[in-house]
Motif scaffolding. Structure first.
Motif, PDB file in Angstrom:
ATOM      1  N   GLY A   1       0.834  -1.270   0.151  1.00 27.67           N
ATOM      2  CA  GLY A   1       0.090  -0.090  -0.047  1.00 27.67           C
ATOM      3  C   GLY A   1       0.993   1.177   0.049  1.00 27.67           C
ATOM      4  N   VAL A   2       1.911   1.212   0.761  1.00 29.22           N
ATOM      5  CA  VAL A   2       2.763   2.335   0.835  1.00 29.22           C
ATOM      6  C   VAL A   2       3.342   2.786  -0.620  1.00 29.22           C
ATOM      7  CG1 VAL A   2       5.231   3.165   1.685  1.00 29.22           C
ATOM      8  CG2 VAL A   2       3.597   2.053   3.219  1.00 29.22           C
ATOM      9  N   VAL A   3       3.867   1.685  -1.357  1.00 32.72           N
ATOM     10  CA  VAL A   3       4.094   2.024  -3.037  1.00 32.72           C
ATOM     11  C   VAL A   3       3.079   2.340  -3.589  1.00 32.72           C
ATOM     12  CG1 VAL A   3       4.871   0.480  -5.016  1.00 32.72           C
ATOM     13  CG2 VAL A   3       5.641  -0.262  -2.627  1.00 32.72           C
ATOM     14  N   GLY A   4       1.800   1.945  -3.501  1.00 32.34           N
ATOM     15  CA  GLY A   4       0.816   2.678  -4.184  1.00 32.34           C
ATOM     16  C   GLY A   4       0.563   4.171  -3.797  1.00 32.34           C
ATOM     17  N   LEU A   5       0.783   4.453  -2.551  1.00 33.12           N
ATOM     18  CA  LEU A   5       0.685   5.770  -1.957  1.00 33.12           C
ATOM     19  C   LEU A   5       1.543   6.773  -2.593  1.00 33.12           C
ATOM     20  CD1 LEU A   5      -0.555   5.458   1.664  1.00 33.12           C
ATOM     21  CD2 LEU A   5      -1.905   6.101  -0.245  1.00 33.12           C
ATOM     22  N   ALA A   6       2.907   6.223  -3.007  1.00 31.31           N
ATOM     23  CA  ALA A   6       3.952   7.066  -3.296  1.00 31.31           C
ATOM     24  C   ALA A   6       3.610   7.192  -4.798  1.00 31.31           C
ATOM     25  CB  ALA A   6       5.263   6.052  -3.157  1.00 31.31           C
ATOM     26  N   GLY A   7       3.158   6.219  -5.417  1.00 28.89           N
ATOM     27  CA  GLY A   7       2.702   6.370  -6.960  1.00 28.89           C
ATOM     28  C   GLY A   7       1.633   7.389  -7.265  1.00 28.89           C
ATOM     29  N   LEU A   8       0.744   7.319  -6.111  1.00 30.02           N
ATOM     30  CA  LEU A   8      -0.442   8.363  -6.373  1.00 30.02           C
ATOM     31  C   LEU A   8       0.179   9.738  -6.107  1.00 30.02           C
ATOM     32  CD1 LEU A   8      -3.266   6.535  -4.493  1.00 30.02           C
ATOM     33  CD2 LEU A   8      -3.155   7.163  -7.171  1.00 30.02           C
ATOM     34  N   THR A   9       1.333   9.938  -5.141  1.00 29.35           N
ATOM     35  CA  THR A   9       1.843  11.368  -5.012  1.00 29.35           C
ATOM     36  C   THR A   9       2.337  11.751  -6.260  1.00 29.35           C
ATOM     37  OG1 THR A   9       2.212  10.901  -2.452  1.00 29.35           O
ATOM     38  CG2 THR A   9       3.308  12.697  -3.707  1.00 29.35           C
ATOM     39  N   LEU A  10       3.213  11.017  -6.764  1.00 29.05           N
ATOM     40  CA  LEU A  10       3.802  11.128  -7.970  1.00 29.05           C
ATOM     41  C   LEU A  10       2.978  11.538  -9.172  1.00 29.05           C
ATOM     42  CD1 LEU A  10       6.601   8.593  -7.922  1.00 29.05           C
ATOM     43  CD2 LEU A  10       7.095  10.889  -8.023  1.00 29.05           C
ATOM     44  N   LEU A  11       1.758  11.084  -9.244  1.00 35.31           N
ATOM     45  CA  LEU A  11       0.666  11.388 -10.327  1.00 35.31           C
ATOM     46  C   LEU A  11       0.174  12.679 -10.341  1.00 35.31           C
ATOM     47  CD1 LEU A  11      -1.052   7.716 -10.557  1.00 35.31           C
ATOM     48  CD2 LEU A  11       0.457   8.783 -12.386  1.00 35.31           C
ATOM     49  N   SER A  12       0.226  13.306  -9.015  1.00 39.53           N
ATOM     50  CA  SER A  12      -0.166  14.559  -8.923  1.00 39.53           C
ATOM     51  C   SER A  12       0.697  15.433  -9.794  1.00 39.53           C
ATOM     52  CB  SER A  12      -0.079  14.780  -7.489  1.00 39.53           C
ATOM     53  OG  SER A  12       1.218  15.029  -6.753  1.00 39.53           O
ATOM     54  N   THR A  13       1.649  15.505  -9.963  1.00 42.45           N
ATOM     55  CA  THR A  13       2.560  15.956 -10.951  1.00 42.45           C
ATOM     56  C   THR A  13       2.789  15.709 -12.451  1.00 42.45           C
ATOM     57  OG1 THR A  13       4.681  15.433 -10.346  1.00 42.45           O
ATOM     58  CG2 THR A  13       3.762  17.017  -8.988  1.00 42.45           C
ATOM     59  N   PRO A  14       2.658  16.352 -13.363  1.00 41.03           N
ATOM     60  CA  PRO A  14       2.922  16.053 -14.799  1.00 41.03           C
ATOM     61  C   PRO A  14       3.963  15.222 -15.061  1.00 41.03           C
ATOM     62  CG  PRO A  14       1.833  18.257 -14.739  1.00 41.03           C
ATOM     63  CD  PRO A  14       2.239  17.797 -13.379  1.00 41.03           C
ATOM     64  N   SER A  15       5.345  15.578 -14.499  1.00 38.75           N
ATOM     65  CA  SER A  15       6.421  15.036 -14.669  1.00 38.75           C
ATOM     66  C   SER A  15       6.653  13.565 -14.041  1.00 38.75           C
ATOM     67  CB  SER A  15       7.611  16.117 -14.327  1.00 38.75           C
ATOM     68  OG  SER A  15       7.529  16.297 -12.976  1.00 38.75           O
ATOM     69  N   GLY A  16       5.734  13.280 -13.040  1.00 37.92           N
ATOM     70  CA  GLY A  16       5.638  12.256 -12.503  1.00 37.92           C
ATOM     71  C   GLY A  16       4.891  11.136 -13.073  1.00 37.92           C
ATOM     72  N   THR A  17       4.194  11.410 -13.986  1.00 39.57           N
ATOM     73  CA  THR A  17       3.152  10.442 -14.735  1.00 39.57           C
ATOM     74  C   THR A  17       3.545   8.924 -14.892  1.00 39.57           C
ATOM     75  OG1 THR A  17       1.936  12.360 -15.831  1.00 39.57           O
ATOM     76  CG2 THR A  17       1.574  10.096 -16.755  1.00 39.57           C
ATOM     77  N   TYR A  18       4.699   9.025 -15.579  1.00 38.53           N
ATOM     78  CA  TYR A  18       5.357   7.587 -15.898  1.00 38.53           C
ATOM     79  C   TYR A  18       5.646   7.090 -14.523  1.00 38.53           C
ATOM     80  CZ  TYR A  18       7.704   3.810 -18.618  1.00 38.53           C
ATOM     81  OH  TYR A  18       8.202   2.876 -19.194  1.00 38.53           O
ATOM     82  N   LEU A  19       6.537   7.558 -13.794  1.00 46.06           N
ATOM     83  CA  LEU A  19       7.033   7.171 -12.647  1.00 46.06           C
ATOM     84  C   LEU A  19       6.029   6.623 -11.673  1.00 46.06           C
ATOM     85  CD1 LEU A  19       9.987   6.401 -11.564  1.00 46.06           C
ATOM     86  CD2 LEU A  19       9.789   8.529 -10.351  1.00 46.06           C
ATOM     87  N   GLY A  20       5.135   7.675 -11.278  1.00 45.34           N
ATOM     88  CA  GLY A  20       3.542   7.350 -10.613  1.00 45.34           C
ATOM     89  C   GLY A  20       2.971   6.021 -11.016  1.00 45.34           C
ATOM     90  N   ALA A  21       2.729   6.121 -12.338  1.00 43.69           N
ATOM     91  CA  ALA A  21       2.165   4.965 -12.636  1.00 43.69           C
ATOM     92  C   ALA A  21       2.508   3.576 -12.867  1.00 43.69           C
ATOM     93  CB  ALA A  21       1.742   5.190 -14.398  1.00 43.69           C
ATOM     94  N   ILE A  22       3.754   3.508 -12.751  1.00 42.77           N
ATOM     95  CA  ILE A  22       4.595   2.152 -12.594  1.00 42.77           C
ATOM     96  C   ILE A  22       4.369   1.818 -11.087  1.00 42.77           C
ATOM     97  CG2 ILE A  22       6.822   1.042 -12.302  1.00 42.77           C
ATOM     98  CD1 ILE A  22       7.843   2.892 -14.547  1.00 42.77           C
TER      99      ILE A  22
END
Length: 252
Positions: free
Chosen positions: A120-141
């Motif tokens: 779940g922590v991994v998922g939360l980190a991803g959601l945080t990254l998805l909140s910024t355009p440059s984090g789209t790919y990294l957050g999606a992973i």
């Protein structure tokens, strides 16, 4: 346009190594039915779980292809499907080559919960990254990886820790190889990435998103096969020969 096609590249750098590794396993008589079944099962799961995610990222323009393609399943190139199958098979065969399944060890209910929470922590980190355009790919992973990690870690992270040397070796070799392969593909122009939806961080020319992708996908495969081997060995039904051997040992 890329100097070679995506199909030729996948065959040369992924399919051929699969054939070589299968030959080595055959010569060493390490092609066991249970491990082959496990590899085949994970290939199927990899396709079912990866293709929709892959297609979504293609649709939103995270990456594009620079070579002539055979065709598409939806928006996913056929060559991409071959890559997924070949990567899963390559890593699965490598695990089969170096790992001897071990059924010892256990995990408590509390430890299972801890493993799920870690996913779940991994998922939360991803959601945080998805909140910024440059984090789209990294957050999606990370968001995509979280359910699988939660399942695998919740099922047996203590087993993975106990067998950490095998897990580390099984993960390191195919991941390092595929990093090199991916770096070459990028240099050849087989695929390019959106500068707006990626961080732009690329040590030695390999985007950190791509490095994370191959690390994560190989972790799925390695952890899955090690845990499958653990379950098979743990729950193995003793054969008549096993019972006789045990009886003789006790009598002696």
């Amino acid at each position: 346009m890329a100097p070679i096609s995506y199909l030729s590249f996948v065959i040369a750098f992924v399919v051929v190594p699969v054939a070589i590794l299968a030959g080595v396993l055959g010569l060493r008589r390490r092609l066991q039915p249970a491990q082959l079944f496990g590899t085949g099962l994970l290939v199927g799961v990899a396709l079912v779980y990866t293709v929709p995610w892959d297609g979504h990222l293609i649709r939103i323009g995270v990456w594009e292809y620079g070579s002539t393609l055979l065709g598409h399943l939806g928006v996913v190139p056929y060559e991409e499907l071959l890559f997924i199958v070949a990567q899963a098979t390559l890593t699965g065969l490598w695990v089969t080559l170096i790992d001897t399944p071990d059924g010892s060890g256990s995990i408590t209910r509390g430890q299972r919960l801890l493993g799920v929470l870690a996913g779940g922590v991994v998922g939360l980190a991803g959601l945080t990254l998805l909140s910024t355009p440059s984090g789209t790919y990294l957050g999606a992973i990370l968001v995509w990886a979280a359910p699988v990690f939660a399942l695998q870690w919740g099922f047996g992270w203590t087993v993975l820790v106990r067998r950490r040397r095998v897990v580390a070796l099984a993960l390191a070799v195919p991941t390092a190889y595929l990093w090199a392969v991916d770096r070459l593909a990028i240099e050849l122009g087989l695929w390019t990435f959106s500068p707006e939806q990626t961080t732009g961080l690329a040590p030695l020319g390999l985007p950190i998103e791509e490095a994370l992708f191959f690390l994560v996908t190989n972790a799925f495969l390695v952890q899955g096969l090690v845990l499958l081997g653990w379950v098979v060995e743990r729950d193995a039904i003793p054969t008549v020969s096993d019972v006789l051997d045990t009886t003789v040992e006790r009598a002696e």
